[in-house]
Design a protein around this motif. Structure first.
Motif, PDB file in Angstrom:
ATOM      1  N   ILE A  64      -5.090   8.996 -10.380  1.00 20.36           N
ATOM      2  CA  ILE A  64      -4.672   7.610 -10.185  1.00 20.36           C
ATOM      3  C   ILE A  64      -4.342   7.356  -8.721  1.00 20.36           C
ATOM      4  O   ILE A  64      -4.814   6.381  -8.121  1.00 20.36           O
ATOM      5  N   ALA A  65      -3.522   8.225  -8.142  1.00 18.90           N
ATOM      6  CA  ALA A  65      -3.168   8.067  -6.731  1.00 18.90           C
ATOM      7  C   ALA A  65      -4.402   8.175  -5.840  1.00 18.90           C
ATOM      8  O   ALA A  65      -4.557   7.432  -4.866  1.00 18.90           O
ATOM      9  N   THR A  67      -7.503   7.473  -6.710  1.00 20.79           N
ATOM     10  CA  THR A  67      -8.290   6.249  -6.899  1.00 20.79           C
ATOM     11  C   THR A  67      -7.726   5.115  -6.059  1.00 20.79           C
ATOM     12  O   THR A  67      -8.464   4.387  -5.381  1.00 20.79           O
ATOM     13  N   ARG A  68      -6.417   4.968  -6.074  1.00 18.20           N
ATOM     14  CA  ARG A  68      -5.782   3.898  -5.305  1.00 18.20           C
ATOM     15  C   ARG A  68      -6.102   4.029  -3.825  1.00 18.20           C
ATOM     16  O   ARG A  68      -6.422   3.040  -3.152  1.00 18.20           O
ATOM     17  N   ALA A  72      -8.389   1.424  -1.784  1.00 17.74           N
ATOM     18  CA  ALA A  72      -7.696   0.693  -0.713  1.00 17.74           C
ATOM     19  C   ALA A  72      -8.416   0.831   0.623  1.00 17.74           C
ATOM     20  O   ALA A  72      -8.465  -0.122   1.412  1.00 17.74           O
ATOM     21  N   ALA A  93      -5.343   3.948 -13.749  1.00 16.91           N
ATOM     22  CA  ALA A  93      -6.524   4.074 -12.895  1.00 16.91           C
ATOM     23  C   ALA A  93      -7.242   2.743 -12.761  1.00 16.91           C
ATOM     24  O   ALA A  93      -7.718   2.383 -11.667  1.00 16.91           O
ATOM     25  N   GLN A  95      -5.853  -0.231 -13.015  1.00 19.75           N
ATOM     26  CA  GLN A  95      -5.014  -1.045 -12.147  1.00 19.75           C
ATOM     27  C   GLN A  95      -5.165  -0.623 -10.685  1.00 19.75           C
ATOM     28  O   GLN A  95      -5.051  -1.450  -9.780  1.00 19.75           O
ATOM     29  N   ALA A  96      -5.413   0.647 -10.463  1.00 17.61           N
ATOM     30  CA  ALA A  96      -5.579   1.146  -9.098  1.00 17.61           C
ATOM     31  C   ALA A  96      -6.912   0.749  -8.482  1.00 17.61           C
ATOM     32  O   ALA A  96      -7.128   0.939  -7.293  1.00 17.61           O
ATOM     33  N   GLY A  97      -7.815   0.208  -9.307  1.00 18.88           N
ATOM     34  CA  GLY A  97      -9.064  -0.291  -8.768  1.00 18.88           C
ATOM     35  C   GLY A  97     -10.312   0.442  -9.182  1.00 18.88           C
ATOM     36  O   GLY A  97     -11.395   0.189  -8.629  1.00 18.88           O
ATOM     37  N   SER A 200     -10.725  -5.702  -6.829  1.00 22.94           N
ATOM     38  CA  SER A 200     -11.729  -4.731  -6.412  1.00 22.94           C
ATOM     39  C   SER A 200     -12.691  -4.350  -7.525  1.00 22.94           C
ATOM     40  O   SER A 200     -13.692  -3.684  -7.277  1.00 22.94           O
ATOM     41  N   GLN A 204     -10.371  -5.089 -13.387  1.00 20.83           N
ATOM     42  CA  GLN A 204      -9.145  -5.781 -13.005  1.00 20.83           C
ATOM     43  C   GLN A 204      -9.243  -7.263 -13.339  1.00 20.83           C
ATOM     44  O   GLN A 204      -8.278  -7.887 -13.778  1.00 20.83           O
TER      45      GLN A 204
END
Length: 224
Positions: A64-65, A67-68, A72, A93, A95-97, A200, A204
């Motif tokens: 998740i981190a 992916t963000r 980004a 995940a 939500q992270a894009g 993104s 989403q």
């Protein structure tokens, strides 16, 4: 055009199997591997793949981190490949894009097709859980007392129709058929919707459509 893929999974045998499967398609090249999220981000920066095939549960920096960070920095599209279909990691995940996710039980043809679609800017959700995912986390309910997100005002009526279709998990082809437009036009509308909403991925957009109560166009409503 060859789709360049970075594999991120903490199990060497899984990475080896995925590499063999993907490289059996002449239009896909695996350009690197990573055993944890931090390495995935670093390799994405260095290699600039088209798609990162991301596991979620990895030691250290998780998927998740990672992916963000990848999203980004606009390093690549992220396709999550996971064993878990409806846990908080998958939703996190998205939500992270992440552009979408598949289960590790997906067959070879489905995985190859998903990689190609994600590289082309489309979203992919495991068909077993598309509707369940949306229905579990953001139920389309009666109008809320909360005002709709301000950015929705920037959408044209047609773009709101497209957003409503995305809320049903529709592909570009489905949107085109429902709204009686070409698939190319549907793809253009989806891109504009994402840009105007500052999102993104179409996943989403689907979550936003559900949570904001964006109606599904009458022609796009599915029976049952």
């Amino acid at each position: 055009m060859t789709v360049r893929v970075l594999l991120a999974d903490d199990h060497p045998a899984v990475r080896s199997g995925l590499r063999a499967l993907l490289e059996s398609d002449p239009g896909i090249a695996v350009v690197g591997e990573a055993a944890d999220g931090a390495a995935a981000v670093g390799n994405a920066r260095a290699l600039r793949p088209d798609v990162v095939l991301m596991d979620l549960r990895m030691p250290g920096t998780d998927g998740i981190a990672a992916t963000r960070a990848v999203v980004a920095e606009q390093l690549a599209q992220v396709l999550v490949l996971t064993t878990f279909d409806l846990d908080e990691y998958v939703f996190g995940a998205l939500q992270a894009g992440a552009a979408g996710f598949l289960l590790k039980s997906a067959d070879a043809a489905t995985l190859v097709d998903a990689v190609r679609r994600v590289a082309d800017g489309q979203g992919v959700l495991a068909p077993e859980v598309t509707r369940r995912l949306l229905d579990r986390f953001v139920v389309r309910a009666a109008p809320s007392a909360e005002p709709p997100p301000a950015q929705l005002a920037a959408l044209t009526p047609r773009e709101r129709d497209v957003l409503g279709c995305l809320g049903e998990g529709m592909s570009n082809a489905d949107v085109a058929a429902a709204l009686v437009i070409t698939e190319a036009t549907a793809k253009t509308h989806v891109s504009r919707v994402l840009a105007k909403l500052g999102l993104s991925s179409r996943v989403q957009a689907a979550v936003l459509a559900r949570s904001a109560g964006v109606p599904v166009p009458a022609a796009a409503r599915r029976p049952g």
